[in-house]
Design a protein around this motif. Structure first.
Motif, PDB file in Angstrom:
ATOM      1  N   ILE A 103      44.223  41.162  34.561  1.00 57.88           N
ATOM      2  CA  ILE A 103      43.176  40.957  33.552  1.00 57.88           C
ATOM      3  C   ILE A 103      42.734  42.339  33.080  1.00 57.88           C
ATOM      4  N   THR A 104      42.893  42.598  31.795  1.00 52.39           N
ATOM      5  CA  THR A 104      42.477  43.871  31.214  1.00 52.39           C
ATOM      6  C   THR A 104      41.298  43.588  30.290  1.00 52.39           C
ATOM      7  N   ASP A 105      40.143  44.204  30.572  1.00 49.76           N
ATOM      8  CA  ASP A 105      38.959  43.942  29.747  1.00 49.76           C
ATOM      9  C   ASP A 105      38.969  44.828  28.495  1.00 49.76           C
ATOM     10  N   ALA A 106      37.933  44.694  27.663  1.00 46.69           N
ATOM     11  CA  ALA A 106      37.857  45.407  26.386  1.00 46.69           C
ATOM     12  C   ALA A 106      37.850  46.921  26.565  1.00 46.69           C
ATOM     13  N   GLU A 107      37.321  47.410  27.673  1.00 46.63           N
ATOM     14  CA  GLU A 107      37.270  48.852  27.924  1.00 46.63           C
ATOM     15  C   GLU A 107      38.560  49.375  28.547  1.00 46.63           C
ATOM     16  N   GLY A 108      39.511  48.489  28.855  1.00 49.60           N
ATOM     17  CA  GLY A 108      40.773  48.890  29.447  1.00 49.60           C
ATOM     18  C   GLY A 108      40.793  48.840  30.962  1.00 49.60           C
ATOM     19  N   LYS A 109      39.704  48.379  31.588  1.00 49.34           N
ATOM     20  CA  LYS A 109      39.649  48.261  33.053  1.00 49.34           C
ATOM     21  C   LYS A 109      40.532  47.087  33.484  1.00 49.34           C
ATOM     22  N   GLN A 110      41.357  47.343  34.489  1.00 48.47           N
ATOM     23  CA  GLN A 110      42.278  46.317  34.966  1.00 48.47           C
ATOM     24  C   GLN A 110      41.794  45.705  36.270  1.00 48.47           C
ATOM     25  N   THR A 111      41.906  44.382  36.347  1.00 54.27           N
ATOM     26  CA  THR A 111      41.604  43.637  37.565  1.00 54.27           C
ATOM     27  C   THR A 111      42.860  42.872  37.945  1.00 54.27           C
ATOM     28  N   TRP A 112      43.269  43.010  39.182  1.00 55.97           N
ATOM     29  CA  TRP A 112      44.461  42.331  39.685  1.00 55.97           C
ATOM     30  C   TRP A 112      43.999  41.175  40.565  1.00 55.97           C
ATOM     31  N   MET A 113      44.257  39.955  40.133  1.00 58.16           N
ATOM     32  CA  MET A 113      43.812  38.764  40.858  1.00 58.16           C
ATOM     33  C   MET A 113      45.006  38.080  41.531  1.00 58.16           C
ATOM     34  N   TYR A 114      44.943  38.010  42.850  1.00 54.30           N
ATOM     35  CA  TYR A 114      45.983  37.347  43.633  1.00 54.30           C
ATOM     36  C   TYR A 114      45.496  35.954  44.030  1.00 54.30           C
ATOM     37  N   GLU A 115      46.374  35.188  44.618  1.00 58.81           N
ATOM     38  CA  GLU A 115      46.103  33.830  45.121  1.00 58.81           C
ATOM     39  C   GLU A 115      46.071  32.810  43.986  1.00 58.81           C
ATOM     40  N   SER A 116      46.965  31.856  44.054  1.00 59.37           N
ATOM     41  CA  SER A 116      47.103  30.851  42.998  1.00 59.37           C
ATOM     42  C   SER A 116      45.822  30.042  42.806  1.00 59.37           C
ATOM     43  N   GLY A 117      45.130  29.710  43.876  1.00 63.71           N
ATOM     44  CA  GLY A 117      43.883  28.949  43.754  1.00 63.71           C
ATOM     45  C   GLY A 117      42.812  29.714  42.995  1.00 63.71           C
ATOM     46  N   ASP A 118      42.695  31.007  43.287  1.00 65.09           N
ATOM     47  CA  ASP A 118      41.717  31.846  42.579  1.00 65.09           C
ATOM     48  C   ASP A 118      42.089  31.995  41.107  1.00 65.09           C
ATOM     49  N   ILE A 119      43.379  32.190  40.846  1.00 66.86           N
ATOM     50  CA  ILE A 119      43.835  32.339  39.459  1.00 66.86           C
ATOM     51  C   ILE A 119      43.583  31.049  38.685  1.00 66.86           C
ATOM     52  N   ASN A 120      43.939  29.914  39.268  1.00 62.94           N
ATOM     53  CA  ASN A 120      43.734  28.631  38.588  1.00 62.94           C
ATOM     54  C   ASN A 120      42.256  28.360  38.334  1.00 62.94           C
ATOM     55  N   ALA A 121      41.407  28.690  39.305  1.00 58.38           N
ATOM     56  CA  ALA A 121      39.962  28.497  39.115  1.00 58.38           C
ATOM     57  C   ALA A 121      39.453  29.385  37.995  1.00 58.38           C
ATOM     58  N   TYR A 122      39.905  30.637  37.933  1.00 57.11           N
ATOM     59  CA  TYR A 122      39.496  31.551  36.873  1.00 57.11           C
ATOM     60  C   TYR A 122      39.936  31.016  35.511  1.00 57.11           C
ATOM     61  N   LEU A 123      41.177  30.581  35.402  1.00 57.49           N
ATOM     62  CA  LEU A 123      41.686  30.081  34.124  1.00 57.49           C
ATOM     63  C   LEU A 123      40.934  28.826  33.686  1.00 57.49           C
ATOM     64  N   ALA A 124      40.678  27.917  34.629  1.00 59.15           N
ATOM     65  CA  ALA A 124      39.935  26.702  34.295  1.00 59.15           C
ATOM     66  C   ALA A 124      38.509  27.021  33.854  1.00 59.15           C
ATOM     67  N   ARG A 125      37.892  27.977  34.520  1.00 59.63           N
ATOM     68  CA  ARG A 125      36.521  28.376  34.178  1.00 59.63           C
ATOM     69  C   ARG A 125      36.471  29.035  32.807  1.00 59.63           C
ATOM     70  N   GLU A 126      37.415  29.905  32.520  1.00 55.25           N
ATOM     71  CA  GLU A 126      37.411  30.668  31.268  1.00 55.25           C
ATOM     72  C   GLU A 126      37.942  29.889  30.065  1.00 55.25           C
ATOM     73  N   PHE A 127      38.941  29.028  30.302  1.00 52.18           N
ATOM     74  CA  PHE A 127      39.646  28.403  29.174  1.00 52.18           C
ATOM     75  C   PHE A 127      39.687  26.877  29.223  1.00 52.18           C
ATOM     76  N   GLY A 128      39.080  26.286  30.236  1.00 51.18           N
ATOM     77  CA  GLY A 128      39.122  24.831  30.374  1.00 51.18           C
ATOM     78  C   GLY A 128      38.374  24.137  29.257  1.00 51.18           C
ATOM     79  N   ALA A 129      38.744  22.890  29.055  1.00 53.77           N
ATOM     80  CA  ALA A 129      38.086  22.086  28.000  1.00 53.77           C
ATOM     81  C   ALA A 129      36.636  21.822  28.387  1.00 53.77           C
TER      82      ALA A 129
END
Length: 130
Positions: A103-129
């Motif tokens: 995940i690269t934010d607007a300022e260029g800071k990078q966050t590396w997110m491991y674990e499929s459960g954490d990634i899926n929760a992040y995606l659902a929270r950010e982009f879910g219906a």
């Protein structure tokens, strides 16, 4: 004994890989249908995301299924067969573990997110219906 075990594991992977990929393809979810403007907004937000994965890793399949379910246009980077992507994963995230969402934010800071459960929760929270 160790070479025999390695041979068995490689053979097992070789035999199971087509079945895993076929199962993933046959059971893939449809995906959220958004109005064109909303999908363009989501696509703009996903330009700063990249998913490091292996094609047949069960946890990567789980994450790619969520990406498809949410109709996200996330760059997929094969860390198994592309040495440059693997090196970037190790250099940036510190380990060769997949799946890993960059995940690269607007300022260029990078966050590396491991674990499929954490990634899926992040995606659902950010982009879910909503």
């Amino acid at each position: 004994m160790k070479p025999l075990i390695r041979l068995f594991c490689k053979t097992l992977r070789f035999v199971l890989t087509p079945f895993m990929l076929a199962w993933f393809w046959l059971t893939r979810p449809k995906g959220i249908v958004r109005p064109a403007a909303a999908q363009q907004a989501v696509d703009a937000r996903t330009r700063n995301l990249a998913l490091y994965h292996y094609a047949t890793c069960p946890f990567c399949l789980k994450t790619r299924r969520e990406v498809r379910r949410l109709s996200l246009n996330i760059e997929l980077r094969d860390a198994q067969h592309d040495a440059a992507h693997r090196a970037a994963l190790i250099a940036g995230g510190g380990k060769a573990q997949v799946p890993c969402l960059l995940i690269t934010d607007a300022e260029g800071k990078q966050t590396w997110m491991y674990e499929s459960g954490d990634i899926n929760a992040y995606l659902a929270r950010e982009f879910g219906a909503a």
